[in-house]
Design a protein around this motif. Sequence first.
Motif, PDB file in Angstrom:
ATOM      1  N   LEU A 220      44.103  71.646  46.948  1.00  0.00           N
ATOM      2  CA  LEU A 220      44.539  70.682  47.965  1.00  0.00           C
ATOM      3  C   LEU A 220      43.515  70.510  49.089  1.00  0.00           C
ATOM      4  CD1 LEU A 220      48.316  71.616  48.111  1.00  0.00           C
ATOM      5  CD2 LEU A 220      47.340  69.519  47.217  1.00  0.00           C
ATOM      6  N   GLY A 230      40.197  69.643  54.012  1.00  0.00           N
ATOM      7  CA  GLY A 230      40.414  68.618  53.004  1.00  0.00           C
ATOM      8  C   GLY A 230      41.194  67.479  53.612  1.00  0.00           C
ATOM      9  N   PHE A 231      42.362  67.260  53.084  1.00  0.00           N
ATOM     10  CA  PHE A 231      43.163  66.159  53.594  1.00  0.00           C
ATOM     11  C   PHE A 231      44.458  66.674  54.198  1.00  0.00           C
ATOM     12  CE2 PHE A 231      45.399  61.943  52.757  1.00  0.00           C
ATOM     13  CZ  PHE A 231      44.814  61.350  53.854  1.00  0.00           C
ATOM     14  N   ALA A 237      49.894  62.689  51.345  1.00  0.00           N
ATOM     15  CA  ALA A 237      51.166  62.685  50.611  1.00  0.00           C
ATOM     16  C   ALA A 237      51.371  64.081  50.051  1.00  0.00           C
ATOM     17  CB  ALA A 237      51.091  61.666  49.484  1.00  0.00           C
ATOM     18  N   TRP A 239      52.455  67.927  49.318  1.00  0.00           N
ATOM     19  CA  TRP A 239      52.574  69.172  50.067  1.00  0.00           C
ATOM     20  C   TRP A 239      51.719  69.244  51.330  1.00  0.00           C
ATOM     21  CZ3 TRP A 239      55.913  73.016  50.569  1.00  0.00           C
ATOM     22  CH2 TRP A 239      56.924  73.121  49.621  1.00  0.00           C
ATOM     23  N   GLN A 290      43.214  61.087  61.748  1.00  0.00           N
ATOM     24  CA  GLN A 290      42.812  60.848  60.369  1.00  0.00           C
ATOM     25  C   GLN A 290      41.346  61.184  60.146  1.00  0.00           C
ATOM     26  OE1 GLN A 290      44.338  58.004  57.702  1.00  0.00           O
ATOM     27  NE2 GLN A 290      45.337  56.887  59.329  1.00  0.00           N
ATOM     28  N   LYS A 292      37.896  63.569  59.836  1.00  0.00           N
ATOM     29  CA  LYS A 292      37.577  64.898  59.339  1.00  0.00           C
ATOM     30  C   LYS A 292      37.564  65.805  60.554  1.00  0.00           C
ATOM     31  CE  LYS A 292      34.656  63.864  55.420  1.00  0.00           C
ATOM     32  NZ  LYS A 292      33.311  64.001  54.870  1.00  0.00           N
TER      33      LYS A 292
END
Lengths: 419, 416
Positions: A220, A230-231, A237, A239, A290, A292
């Motif tokens: 993830l 990561g994201f 969306a 987990w 949003q 990094k």
Amino acid sequence: MESIRFIKRLFQAYYKNQQNSLPSVSNLLEREFAFLTWENNIMIRHIGFKSLDILTDYLIHNVPKHMYSSASLYELPDASKMDNKNYLGCDLIFDIDADHLDTTCKEKHDFWECESCNQYGTGLSPKLCPNPDCKSTKFKKITWICEECLEKAKKEIFKLINEFLEPDFGINKDNCFIFFSGHRGYHLHIEDEKLRKLSSHERREIVDYITGNNISFTVLGLEKPNIGLGFFNQYAAGWPRKIMLKLKEILSIENEEALKNSLSNFSLNKEQIGTIIKERKHIIDNIVSQRKNPWNLLGFGIKSWENLFFNLVKNIGTDVDIPVTIDIHRLIRYPGSLHGSSGFKVVGIEYKNLESFDPFSDPVIFSKKNFLKLEITVPEVPKIRVRENIWGPFKMGEVLDLPHDIGIFLLCKNVATLK
Amino acid sequence: MSSDENILTSKPELLYRFPWLSFTKFKFKEIGKKNPYEFVEWLYKKYWDENKVDIDKKIESIFEDAINNLEIIRDFDPKDGELNIYIYWMLKIILFLLNNQNITNRIANLYSKNAKTQLELLRDEKMEYLYWICSDLGLNVQYYEDPIKITAVEKTNLSVHFIDFIKMGINLRDDYRKLVNNSLSHGYVFISKNRLIRLLQEYVRNEILKFEKTNKSEDDPKERTDLEETLTEITAFKITFEKIKDLIKSKKIDLSSDYTETMKYKEGKDLSIFFPPCIKLLLSKVQQSQNLIHNERLFLVFFLNSLKYPIDLIINIFKTLPDFDDKIARYQIEFAIKKGYSPHSCAKLETLGICQKDHKIFGDKICREGFYSKNQDKIIKISHPLFFTSVKESRSLWEIKKKEINGQNITKIEKK
């Protein structure tokens, strides 16, 4: 035996009353039925019914203690060997059982009694009887139900629907059939042709998602905290989003003591909690942005994030009984039937009525006007509410005149006999 | 995106590159509706007789590549056009006739890897192609004009319905294919190009694995022999088929499965470490003098007997049971052994409530998810407790062997 005969008479009267109103399951002709007898607890299975009327007649004549129908559909549901039934598919079933939930009330109301020396205690039974002269390993266990554990089970059903099935799996809540099991929990059935075709291994993927089992933070994106997780932010969306929203919710607790208490539930040490609190604004900014974002905090490395996320996942996931969902030959309690360990009815509940559903009143079908005399046969019976009345606690040997609604419950729980 | 925009109608080169697409059956329906005899006869006539294309060599080369575990089909060229589709259909016929699981596996591996390579060549083109490929295969996919961010560095235009996502990847072992590790929203998994291609590769592999059987042939093995008899009336086909059979023979392919050795009881050897969770729990119950139900006792006896445990040892195990009676137990165990029953399968154990793959202490991941077979390049599911035992033992032997090899390497380096 007299108690059983008495309960059976009342169960029979109930099934007679249901002659034209017993609910039908979908695909009745393709389901296997099974019954547990009052005498010797023998399971009679591999039975099929051609109509609801024949099924109701069977109930009136045989008056089972428990009644089940298969979650699966078969071409020949009454074939005596599983291989000969010709499996067609299986509903997706979730079972939330108060017994499996982490509740503190168990310690108060579940109890055990040594079968050798009759010593008893509350909570889980020990491996060895604490009586030094006995040390037996055999115990009679009595699990109880209370407002707390059934409320927790209900919350888990809400969580399952509102945090997983609807937003993630796109399963409309109106297509979720919810049932109170008549005793310790709730079942949720989804009847969908495509889902019915999923194998047991494929169902495990759904269970893993819902429970958070086998999650990989590396996959993830938890690899390089210096450049960003990561994201992991609230716009993701799946987990990562759930984890971040939960973290944001916790970090938004204004009172520092309350925040410390909350964070201490996630296996963090004092220093780590200190770091998180110090950097909470920075972390919340990362969650809501949003870009990094740098997640590396002094003294809070990748292992610490992993540990925190792991514990958040445990908190966010739903506590479903895994074997029930992955078993494609499961037998499930039949709606409208009576649970032989409580005398309560298995009740179908529409989602819109779930909040107001009262498991200590709505499934109770026996009268509060008729009375019976019984004697308590276990050292202690915890208190319980049935309809609007709270009963107990009772002690061994107490002889009581009680209305049928609570009386039948105590007889079915096997903590009393007819006097 | 409406159906009249289907890119496959206007870009037949995609069909030549991906002969496993179902649209090929529609596009070439006149040929597709021929029976196998008519098709084979037509194919040789059209390509061999009229165009001097060496079909023999092409097919043989595919089998050779498969047997040698190559990553691509060396002779595969999208410019061969329709022939790629007909060769694919020919393979279907030949694999059915060969009825050789090992060969089918290898062809499936080769074709799926080739599919991956070809799909990757599309990567710089529009993701839209992948949408049409997935739709053609009956997968429930969604296409987004504006790409959606799924990780810090990846974006995608595609999402796949979670049921298709699960089904396509269920035999893969990497964590990437697990639903829990993907972006799931409103029933759809947002998926990157790379991961989607990996799933499509698996889809192609599974489709080819089906070639070996038809619904009818399971009940009627004569269907296979009759078809072989009919097709070998075509001399050219007979030559091709014989060549392939010779090739398989000459390569001496190990047709055995990964684990065939059956473990046996040997004095002084502790086999219990290889036992499945169900047996471990039953033994632990017995040790704690807990009663076993009838089915549990029988299963334990059948299991231990299958491993050739001496009868006295089996009786000894049961001695701790609360209701143990030496005479009765001996009679019952001897009777069960005499009958030679084998232990129940995992499916049966699940039905009997004996399966313990999820047990908190004894539960085992291999039981739940199977294991990865390098030979077969797929996940093998555990279907029988004896199979589990055999797998565990083989793995343990392999670990020992690996340590030995590593030890030798170290020695060699040290000597240098």
